[in-house]
Design a protein around this motif. Structure first.
Motif, short mmCIF file in Angstrom:
data_model
loop_
_atom_site.label_atom_id
_atom_site.label_comp_id
_atom_site.label_asym_id
_atom_site.label_seq_id
_atom_site.Cartn_x
_atom_site.Cartn_y
_atom_site.Cartn_z
N UNK A 351 0.84 -1.21 0.00
CA UNK A 351 0.00 0.00 0.00
C UNK A 351 0.86 1.25 0.00
N UNK A 352 0.23 2.40 -0.11
CA UNK A 352 1.03 3.62 -0.06
C UNK A 352 0.74 4.37 1.23
N UNK A 353 1.77 5.03 1.72
CA UNK A 353 1.70 5.68 3.02
C UNK A 353 1.37 7.15 2.84
N UNK A 354 0.39 7.62 3.58
CA UNK A 354 0.01 9.03 3.51
C UNK A 354 0.66 9.77 4.67
N UNK A 355 1.63 10.63 4.31
CA UNK A 355 2.41 11.31 5.34
C UNK A 355 1.56 12.16 6.29
N UNK A 358 -0.88 9.56 8.28
CA UNK A 358 -0.22 8.40 8.86
C UNK A 358 -0.94 7.11 8.54
N UNK A 359 -1.92 7.16 7.61
CA UNK A 359 -2.69 5.95 7.28
C UNK A 359 -2.22 5.37 5.95
N UNK A 360 -2.60 4.11 5.71
CA UNK A 360 -2.27 3.47 4.44
C UNK A 360 -3.44 3.57 3.47
N UNK A 361 -3.11 3.84 2.21
CA UNK A 361 -4.10 3.86 1.14
C UNK A 361 -3.75 2.76 0.16
N UNK A 362 -4.71 2.34 -0.67
CA UNK A 362 -4.36 1.38 -1.71
C UNK A 362 -3.32 1.99 -2.65
N UNK A 363 -2.32 1.22 -3.07
CA UNK A 363 -1.36 1.73 -4.04
C UNK A 363 -1.89 1.48 -5.44
N UNK A 410 -3.27 -5.33 -7.67
CA UNK A 410 -4.11 -6.51 -7.51
C UNK A 410 -3.62 -7.41 -6.38
N UNK A 411 -3.82 -6.96 -5.13
CA UNK A 411 -3.48 -7.81 -3.99
C UNK A 411 -4.63 -7.76 -3.00
N UNK A 412 -4.68 -8.76 -2.13
CA UNK A 412 -5.76 -8.81 -1.13
C UNK A 412 -5.62 -7.64 -0.17
N UNK A 413 -4.36 -7.20 0.07
CA UNK A 413 -4.14 -6.11 1.02
C UNK A 413 -4.74 -4.81 0.48
#
Ligand code: UD1
Ligand code: MG
Length: 457
Positions: A351-355, A358-363, A410-413
């Motif tokens: 995933x991608x990190x939102x500075x 501090x949360x993760x978003x789908x990449x 395309x990942x489950x995460x």
């Protein structure tokens, strides 16, 4: 036979070894971390402030000391399942060694260790050199040959229970042979499945990765599931419980009708491997949990994946094992378009990190040019199934939908993030854990409930 009343000391010793595995995992990782970083075995923690360019350096490939510790323990454990033979004088022949030593069981044990060692080596080489996909796929197959030959040598079954129509169809095209009832002997096809199993178990854990703790948590849950399944086959349950669960009938004078003879031995063997594996996974999770102090590396994924295949093949429960991989199967199928080149596959799909939050978003995978037709069709289907979220350029006219500009990876995460919204890394890891546990619950329901006909025999 591995199981006798007198063999319980081996089982108890094994639980002791599992504790040692846990303590060793907790102890060893911080002690070797510095050395791994010095040798350049380190990676940036990509989902922390600073990310790709400035994220903290974390020692990588700490699966290696864990695997070494585990393999060392498993070697020291070898005498235990056979310890009762050393004591009983009656088994000593003239030359002072047991006449009826269970060579079969020793061979099973040793071949499993050999497969595990090979897998660890492969994983380590992958960590050092980043082997290409097409090169690393066949290696677990080679690593599985010893295990498969031993399976063959003990007369390993190749039959499955199938509905008459399916069995008849397979028989018709020469891929199976009818036994009695609904049993179909798949022969070589079954071996094909067994050959591909280690490739699947090793790689599928490795590609369900990218957030702190997730590889290790998967391995831990699968290992505990196998352990629980093994326990069901050991004659350790009080008769009253079994009667209550309607799986025993005192009139027939048996405890569990499946818990007899060889079946018990096989699950005992699997238990011997899985209990220390759970221990070492839990010990390592201690350091790999958010915020990670150590990364498992591919060594860990290959070594645990191979352990599952080895015990399942040796224990004759490879069909049950695959049920504990439901999330991995889902992730693999979803990944196929990227793995096989229909959709670009970046080096990292985490995933991608939102500075700011501090949360993760789908990449996302971004298309510089309008993607080709095949790719569009696949992505539209996945988007229709709500497995990905597409981003489109404004349409040229009202009737068109507009070019696909990007898609979530395309990942489950990423799929979980699309559905449940942005979240913190540790929450996401717990969510994957919940999915894995749910998968195991479904697995048990299928194995002992609706699908028991498929697994019968
Ligand atoms: C697999 C995945 C890749 C994913 C990677 C993450 C496929 C085909 N490959 O590749 O998409 O990005 O695993 O492990 O699906 N890392 C973190 N945080 C973690 C774990 C790893 O930032 O919790 C990063 C670190 O920079 C680490 C690197 O991932 O150095 C390890 O990647 P590696 O295991 O070598 O990637 P692959 O297994 O090849
Ligand atoms: Mg990896």
């Amino acid at each position: 036979s591995l199981y006798e009343e007198s063999r319980f000391p081996a089982l108890q010793a094994n639980v002791g070894f599992a504790l040692l595995a846990f303590v060793g995992g907790v102890w060893i990782v911080p002690r070797v971390s510095e050395a791994f970083i010095e040798k350049g075995l380190k990676g940036r923690d990509l989902l922390k402030p600073g990310g790709r360019s400035n994220g903290p350096w974390i020692p990588e490939c700490l699966g290696l000391p864990c695997a070494s510790w585990y393999l060392g323990l498993m070697m020291l454990f070898i005498p235990f399942p056979f310890s009762h033979l050393f004591k009983s004088k009656s088994l000593l022949g003239d030359v002072g060694r047991p006449e009826s030593f269970p060579h079969n069981e020793l061979t099973l044990y040793l071949s499993s260790l050999l497969s595990l060692l090979t897998a660890t080596l492969l994983g380590f080489i992958d960590d050092l050199f980043d082997i290409r996909w097409r090169h690393k796929l066949p290696i677990p197959i080679v690593a599985a040959v010893p295990t498969l030959l031993v399976y063959y040598s003990v007369g390993g079954a190749t039959s499955v229970v199938l509905p008459k129509a399916v069995g008849g169809w397979l028989g018709g095209i020469g891929l199976g042979r009818f036994m009695d009832g609904n049993v179909v002997d798949l022969g070589p096809i079954y071996y094909l499945y067994l050959i591909l199993l280690p490739t699947f178990t090793t790689n599928s854990i490795n590609i369900l990765a990218g957030i702190n703790g997730v590889e290790v948590l998967q391995a831990l849950i699968i290992s505990l599931s196998v352990l629980l399944n093994d326990l069901l086959f050991l004659p350790i349950w009080p008769e009253s419980l079994l009667v209550w669960m309607k799986i025993s009938n005192p009139q027939q004078g048996r405890i569990l009708d499946w818990a007899i003879g060889e079946v018990v031995d096989r699950h005992l063997m699997s238990f011997y491997f899985m209990a220390p594996l759970s221990g070492v996974c839990l010990g390592f999770l201690w350091h790999n949990w958010y915020p990670a102090k150590a990364f498992p590396g591919d060594t860990f994924c290959y070594f645990t994946g191979m352990a599952f295949s080895a015990v399942a093949i040796q224990g004759h429960f490879s069909k049950t094992l695959i049920l504990f991989f439901i999330p991995q199967i889902f992730n693999f199928i979803l990944s196929c378009p990227q793995l096989f080149g229909l959709v670009d596959c970046p080096r990292h799909r985490l995933p991608s990190y939102d500075d700011r939050s501090g949360l993760l978003n789908p990449s996302r995978v971004i298309f510089e040019l309008p993607p080709p037709r095949k790719t569009v069709i696949v992505l539209e289907i996945l988007s229709f199934l709500k497995l990905v979220k597409l981003e489109r350029l404004p349409p040229i006219n009202e009737s068109s939908k507009g070019y696909i500009k990007s898609s979530t990876n395309l990942t489950i995460i990423n799929f979980l993030l699309v559905h449940f919204g942005p979240m913190r890394e540790d929450k996401l890891c717990i969510l994957v854990g919940i999915v894995q546990v749910s998968g195991s619950i479904i697995a048990f329901a299928i194995r002992y409930g609706v699908g028991s006909w498929f697994y019968g025999g």
